[in-house]
Structures are given as structure tokens and as C-alpha cells.
Design a protein around this motif. Structure first.
Motif, PDB file in Angstrom:
ATOM      1  N   UNK A  51      24.930  14.051  -1.414  1.00  0.00           N
ATOM      2  CA  UNK A  51      24.107  14.485  -0.590  1.00  0.00           C
ATOM      3  C   UNK A  51      22.706  13.870  -1.215  1.00  0.00           C
ATOM      4  N   UNK A  52      22.526  12.966  -2.103  1.00  0.00           N
ATOM      5  CA  UNK A  52      21.357  12.651  -2.748  1.00  0.00           C
ATOM      6  C   UNK A  52      20.576  11.753  -1.730  1.00  0.00           C
ATOM      7  N   UNK A  53      21.345  10.829  -0.828  1.00  0.00           N
ATOM      8  CA  UNK A  53      20.721  10.020   0.128  1.00  0.00           C
ATOM      9  C   UNK A  53      21.460  10.248   1.355  1.00  0.00           C
ATOM     10  N   UNK A  54      20.514   9.963   2.253  1.00  0.00           N
ATOM     11  CA  UNK A  54      21.352   9.759   3.741  1.00  0.00           C
ATOM     12  C   UNK A  54      21.989   8.790   4.248  1.00  0.00           C
ATOM     13  N   UNK A  55      21.651   7.419   3.465  1.00  0.00           N
ATOM     14  CA  UNK A  55      22.303   6.306   3.923  1.00  0.00           C
ATOM     15  C   UNK A  55      21.972   5.201   2.798  1.00  0.00           C
ATOM     16  N   UNK A  56      22.715   4.204   2.760  1.00  0.00           N
ATOM     17  CA  UNK A  56      22.584   3.317   1.742  1.00  0.00           C
ATOM     18  C   UNK A  56      22.599   1.791   2.090  1.00  0.00           C
ATOM     19  N   UNK A  57      22.185   0.844   1.440  1.00  0.00           N
ATOM     20  CA  UNK A  57      22.093  -0.579   1.906  1.00  0.00           C
ATOM     21  C   UNK A  57      21.971  -1.311   0.610  1.00  0.00           C
ATOM     22  N   UNK A  58      22.686  -2.575   0.662  1.00  0.00           N
ATOM     23  CA  UNK A  58      22.419  -3.437  -0.487  1.00  0.00           C
ATOM     24  C   UNK A  58      21.463  -4.618   0.033  1.00  0.00           C
ATOM     25  N   UNK A  59      20.681  -4.279   1.240  1.00  0.00           N
ATOM     26  CA  UNK A  59      19.771  -5.316   1.759  1.00  0.00           C
ATOM     27  C   UNK A  59      18.376  -4.904   1.416  1.00  0.00           C
ATOM     28  N   UNK A  60      17.522  -5.697   0.705  1.00  0.00           N
ATOM     29  CA  UNK A  60      15.976  -4.965   0.449  1.00  0.00           C
ATOM     30  C   UNK A  60      15.509  -5.069   1.597  1.00  0.00           C
ATOM     31  N   UNK A  61      15.589  -5.784   2.708  1.00  0.00           N
ATOM     32  CA  UNK A  61      14.717  -5.861   3.780  1.00  0.00           C
ATOM     33  C   UNK A  61      15.196  -4.667   4.610  1.00  0.00           C
ATOM     34  N   UNK A  62      16.512  -4.291   4.691  1.00  0.00           N
ATOM     35  CA  UNK A  62      16.985  -2.968   5.335  1.00  0.00           C
ATOM     36  C   UNK A  62      16.443  -1.901   4.829  1.00  0.00           C
ATOM     37  N   UNK A  63      16.514  -1.929   3.405  1.00  0.00           N
ATOM     38  CA  UNK A  63      15.833  -0.744   2.574  1.00  0.00           C
ATOM     39  C   UNK A  63      14.569  -0.355   2.919  1.00  0.00           C
ATOM     40  N   UNK A  64      13.619  -1.128   2.946  1.00  0.00           N
ATOM     41  CA  UNK A  64      12.114  -1.022   3.230  1.00  0.00           C
ATOM     42  C   UNK A  64      11.733  -1.046   4.616  1.00  0.00           C
ATOM     43  N   UNK A  65      12.578  -1.239   5.493  1.00  0.00           N
ATOM     44  CA  UNK A  65      12.281  -1.244   6.803  1.00  0.00           C
ATOM     45  C   UNK A  65      11.814   0.023   7.282  1.00  0.00           C
ATOM     46  N   UNK A  66      10.565   0.255   7.544  1.00  0.00           N
ATOM     47  CA  UNK A  66      10.267   1.429   8.257  1.00  0.00           C
ATOM     48  C   UNK A  66       9.885   2.664   7.189  1.00  0.00           C
ATOM     49  N   UNK A  67       9.941   2.232   5.825  1.00  0.00           N
ATOM     50  CA  UNK A  67       9.489   3.169   4.852  1.00  0.00           C
ATOM     51  C   UNK A  67       8.129   3.518   4.643  1.00  0.00           C
ATOM     52  N   UNK A  68       7.960   4.751   4.316  1.00  0.00           N
ATOM     53  CA  UNK A  68       6.555   4.987   4.024  1.00  0.00           C
ATOM     54  C   UNK A  68       6.199   4.942   2.382  1.00  0.00           C
ATOM     55  N   UNK A  69       7.650   5.397   1.806  1.00  0.00           N
ATOM     56  CA  UNK A  69       7.329   5.160   0.246  1.00  0.00           C
ATOM     57  C   UNK A  69       8.465   4.367  -0.351  1.00  0.00           C
ATOM     58  N   UNK A  70       8.447   3.603  -1.169  1.00  0.00           N
ATOM     59  CA  UNK A  70       9.506   2.969  -1.963  1.00  0.00           C
ATOM     60  C   UNK A  70       9.331   3.269  -3.368  1.00  0.00           C
TER      61      UNK A  70
END
Length: 303
Positions: A51-70
Motif C-alpha cells: 500500500x505504499x504506492x497506488x501503481x508502478x511503471x518502469x517507464x520514466x515518461x509514464x511515471x512523470x506524466x501528469x505528476x505535480x512532484x517527482x
């Protein structure tokens, strides 16, 4: 919180540091979604199971898409590569920070990787940790009452620095400011050198032909002195090398101190040894008293 501070946070490295950041913000209701990114699916899947994260990805582009904070919470040697991988995909308004234990090298890597987007990167360092690693080590209250150093860059907008500060405050942390150079000099002395010494002592004992006998009789003093040698070797290798210049200055000073003590011991100079011990004892007592006073103030709502 009535309205979460962040819609989406992407975390590269969801172990102890990144995972605890995620859990704390979730507990505070400060984020809608947290996406984990990293090198191995196994660790990311475990973080989602916990329950630490809601979803995960190995794609940097997908990870930061729509992110307010990285948040980059990977070993410091990986920071440049991670920043380079997300640079083309960073949208205006996204703010990026890190949790690395060194700052001057991170700033150099960030400038090289981000180029004209450097203003979005606010260097940071949470002063908290445990010997355990990985998602299972994450704690929602790890940062409560702990310091977080922000080493803001001249290019950073005041509002972006404040957004990072707010995120850490929602974790329960207390914000401090240092320049990257000041940060590395300070932590070479009070964090990086102690880790090197702890590793060196345990390694020295382990290599002796009668190591089994020595460890058999090692008790609480040895355990307390060497506790931090249980930390991640990969992480501390990177930190030691990244802060090489400041580390060499502190190590040389410590070697000189050891030589002083050796001279006193060889001369059986009890008075001189006691004076060193007494000065160290007083300094440590004063330091502990200061910490306890600060923690009491924090618990009672002081600034």
C-alpha cells in the motif's frame, strides 16, 4: 486535508526513504495518487502490495506524466541518469527533488541532465533512516520531528521550494536550508565519516583469524558503535565517492586525532587521555540535551 496538496507524485526508488515519504503523505491525505518507478518490478510490486504506492511503471515518461512532484530516492550515483530519462517528459509546473545524502555532485549531475529545465529541480536531503532497506522497511512516521535540508538553487522559484517544503512538513519534518557546499562539508563530518569508520571496524574484526571468538564476546558497546554498518553498502559506496573531497578532509583530521591518542597511550599519559574523553563526554551530553529540547518543542508545537 479537505483538498490534497498533490494530485500525483512519482517516486523513483520506493525503498525506505521513498516509501516512507509516500506512506507519510498518504497518512496526511496530502496526495491523490502515488506512482512508483524503479529498476525491478519485484520491488515495485512489493511496494504496491504494502500500500505504499497506488501503481508502478518502469517507464520514466509514464511515471512523470501528469505528476505535480517527482522524488528521486535512489542511490545518488543514479540521480543523473534518472533526471536525464525524465527530462524530455517534464511538463511546466512539475517540481523535482531528491533525497540524496550529497548535494554538490547531485547539482552538477542535475545541471548536465536537465539543462534549461534546471529551475524545476530543488535539491533535498531528509536526515532520517534505518539500517533496513527496501519497501518493507518503510515507516509512515519516519520523518516526524526529523530535519530535511533543502539546498535550493539560484534558479529555483520561491514557490517551488515552498511546495517541496510543504510536502516534507506533511511528513512531520522540520525544514532547514544549506547551500550544497555547506551541506556536504557538514555531513562529511557528522554522517559520512561515522559510516566509513563503522564499516572499517566491522570489516577489520571480520578479517581477523579469530573473528568468531571476537564476535562471540562483542556486546552492547560494539553493537551501538557499529549499528550503521548494517546500512546499504551500495548506497554508502556512492555517498563516500560522491563526497570524496570533504570526506578526505575529515578522514585526515580523524587520522591526526587517532595519532594523538596513540601517542598518549604509548606514553601512558592518563591525564591527557582523560581530558579527551571528558571533552567528548561533555560535547555529547550537550548535543543530546539540545536534541531533546528541540524534540520537546516540536511535540508541544514550537517553531
Amino acid at each position: 486535508m479537505a483538498t490534497p496538496l498533490f494530485r500525483k507524485i512519482a517516486i523513483f526508488g520506493v525503498g525506505l526513504i521513498g516509501g516512507s515519504f509516500a506512506l507519510a503523505l498518504k497518512k496526511a491525505g496530502a496526495v491523490v495518487q502515488i506512482v512508483g518507478a524503479g529498476r525491478t518490478r519485484q520491488s515495485l510490486e512489493r511496494a504496491r502490495e504494502l500500500g505504499i504506492i497506488d501503481a508502478y511503471t518502469t517507464s520514466p515518461a509514464e511515471a512523470v506524466d501528469g505528476a505535480d512532484l517527482v522524488l528521486i530516492a535512489a542511490p545518488v550515483a543514479q540521480t543523473g541518469a534518472i533526471l536525464a530519462s525524465i527530462q524530455p517528459h517534464l511538463a511546466p509546473g512539475t517540481v523535482v527533488t531528491d533525497a540524496g545524502s550529497t548535494k554538490t555532485d547531485v547539482v552538477v549531475a542535475a545541471r548536465a541532465a536537465l539543462g534549461s529545465k534546471i529551475a524545476c529541480f530543488v535539491p533535498g536531503h531528509p536526515i532520517a533512516g534505518r539500517e533496513q532497506n527496501g519497501p518493507d522497511a518503510a515507516l509512515a512516521d519516519l520523518y516526524v520531528g526529523k530535519k530535511v535540508v533543502l539546498a535550493a538553487l539560484p534558479e529555483n522559484a520561491v514557490g517551488d521550494v515552498e511546495r517541496i517544503a510543504q510536502a516534507w512538513r506533511h511528513c512531520g519534518a522540520v525544514i532547514h536550508a544549506l547551500s550544497p557546499e555547506e551541506h556536504d562539508r557538514v555531513f562529511a563530518a557528522v554522517s559520512h565519516l561515522p559510516h566509513l569508520l563503522a564499516y572499517a571496524l566491522v570489516d577489520d574484526i571480520a578479517r581477523k583469524p579469530h573473528a568468531d571468538l571476537l564476535f562471540q564476546y562483542a556486546a552492547s558497546g560494539f553493537r551501538d558503535f557499529t549499528r550503521i554498518a548494517g546500512s546499504s553498502p551500495e548506497m554508502w559506496r556512492d555517498i563516500t565517492l560522491a563526497n570524496q573531497d570533504a570526506m578526505l578532509v575529515e578522514l585526515d583530521a580523524y587520522l591526526a586525532q587517532l595519532q594523538r591518542l596513540r601517542t598518549m597511550l604509548a606514553a601512558a599519559d592518563g591525564a591527557a587521555l582523560e581530558a579527551v574523553y571528558a571533552n567528548a563526554q561533555k560535547a555529547r551530553h550537550d548535543w543530546i540535551s539540545t536534541i531533546e529540547a528541540a524534540e520537546k518543542q516540536t511535540r508541544q508545537g514550537g517553531d
